[in-house]
Design an enzyme around this catalytic site. Structure first.
Site, short mmCIF file in Angstrom:
data_model
loop_
_atom_site.label_atom_id
_atom_site.label_comp_id
_atom_site.label_asym_id
_atom_site.label_seq_id
_atom_site.Cartn_x
_atom_site.Cartn_y
_atom_site.Cartn_z
N GLU A 183 -1.13 -85.76 3.39
CA GLU A 183 -1.82 -86.00 4.54
C GLU A 183 -2.59 -84.97 5.27
O GLU A 183 -3.45 -85.29 5.73
CB GLU A 183 -0.90 -86.70 5.71
N HIS A 219 -2.58 -95.23 9.46
CA HIS A 219 -1.26 -95.61 9.52
C HIS A 219 -1.22 -97.29 9.84
O HIS A 219 -0.10 -97.65 9.86
CB HIS A 219 -0.50 -94.69 10.39
#
Length: 361
Positions: A183, A219
């Site tokens: 990420e 997300h």
């Protein structure tokens, strides 16, 4: 370390007015600087389009393959799903890094050392990494006290049992190694680098507060996963859960982007990401839990948050109010220490963007 292209161009814009007069009739002494101004950088729209494409490349494979796609009978925490997803995201960030490196070399005239610097890969800056971890620890002064002292976690930390047990599971490996690293490569190293090579140059505030929105939005797909694996949960609580996750991932993105720009270190933001995943959200209400007391010594936790209504066993006593007061005092003091040390502890010779604190801070 030599100043980044963003800092050089910012200097030209702020102090030389883009050398407008020199561009019309350039002198030899300014020719090199004028070439920097004329560099065929990305447009903001192109940087945004690439960011969306790279984010999609990171997430979509989760749902295109039966080995990574969650279902009511297959959880995202299944070891087979975690292993497959790690393979996909590793391939994804490798492709995205290579494309970004090519763009920086062709569109911004960056050489290999400058590309590695802009991506935060090298130099490594161990001191900046250590200071970033210390800074983040200030935010969790209360939770660290709760885990280390109240729950006697320091004993496990010294023995290394927590690290071994955590990283020996695929869930732990995903949460603290693979997830944070991939990420941060995508949402800090790659996406921030693209947005520091746009024309017109994005203001620092946009770099810090706008680019993490990709991270927060990425997300939201957990909402779909959650509704699949929890089909009996009402829609509103599931949606609220995802909105809260979007909020705190975006806030963390602001912090991580600030640290990345100030330190120029991918490794610093990777480690503070793992650090925050390990700590979780700090307790902001309620008393700290009950502990077993033997001979007047605090011996560790006896019940978790979900066991509040369970009767204590013999030999256990509720924790005194002073422990809760100490926790919240440390939580507030840690937040103050974090705010006070935010600038000195993120100072680094590898800064990607020159960010100055406001006068009087």
């Amino acid at each position: 370390m030599a100043p980044t292209l963003y800092n050089r161009l910012s200097s030209l814009i702020n102090y030389e007015g883009w050398f407008h007069s020199d561009v019309d009739s350039p002198g030899a002494k300014n020719r090199a600087r004028i070439e920097e101004v004329k560099a065929p950088l990305l447009s903001s729209a192109n940087a945004a389009a690439l960011s969306i494409a790279f984010t999609a490349l990171y997430i979509l494979p989760f749902y295109l393959s039966p080995t990574t796609r969650p279902s009511p009978t297959l959880s995202r925490d299944a070891p087979s799903v975690i292993r497959a997803r790690i393979r996909f995201v590793t391939l994804s960030i490798t492709i995205s890094t290579l494309i970004t490196s090519y763009i920086l070399s062709m569109r911004a005239y960056e050489d290999l050392s400058s590309i590695l610097h802009n991506l935060g890969i090298y130099p490594i800056y161990p001191l900046a990494i250590s200071k970033s971890i210390l800074l983040t620890a200030f935010l969790f002064a209360g939770p660290l006290f709760e885990r280390a002292v109240i729950e006697s976690g320091w004993r496990r930390w010294i023995k290394g049992t927590d690290i071994h047990e955590t990283l020996s599971s695929w869930i732990g490996w995903r949460n603290f190694i693979a997830g944070p690293f991939t990420e941060e490569v995508l949402f800090r190293s790659i996406l921030v680098s693209l947005h520091t090579h746009t024309r017109p140059l994005l203001p620092v505030t946009a770099l810090i507060f706008a680019t993490p929105l990709y991270f927060g939005i990425a997300h939201i797909h957990h909402f779909y996963e959650y509704t699949l694996t929890h089909p009996y949960t009402p829609l509103l609580p599931a949606l609220l859960r995802s909105l809260i996750q979007f909020a705190y991932t975006t806030v963390f993105g602001w912090y991580a982007t600030f640290v990345f720009l100030r330190t120029g270190s991918l490794w610093a933001v990777f480690l503070i990401h793992s650090q925050c995943n390990w700590m979780g959200l700090p307790r902001i209400w309620g008393r700290v839990g009950g502990v077993e007391v033997q001979g007047g010594v605090v011996g560790g936790p006896t019940r978790g948050k979900e066991d509040a209504d369970v009767n204590q066993h013999d030999g256990e006593q509720p924790l005194g109010l002073v422990w809760t007061i100490a926790y919240y005092a440390l939580l507030v003091a840690g937040a103050f220490a974090w705010w006070t040390a935010l600038w000195p502890l993120t100072e680094s010779p590898g800064a990607l963007v020159e960010i100055r604190p406001r006068l009087g801070r």
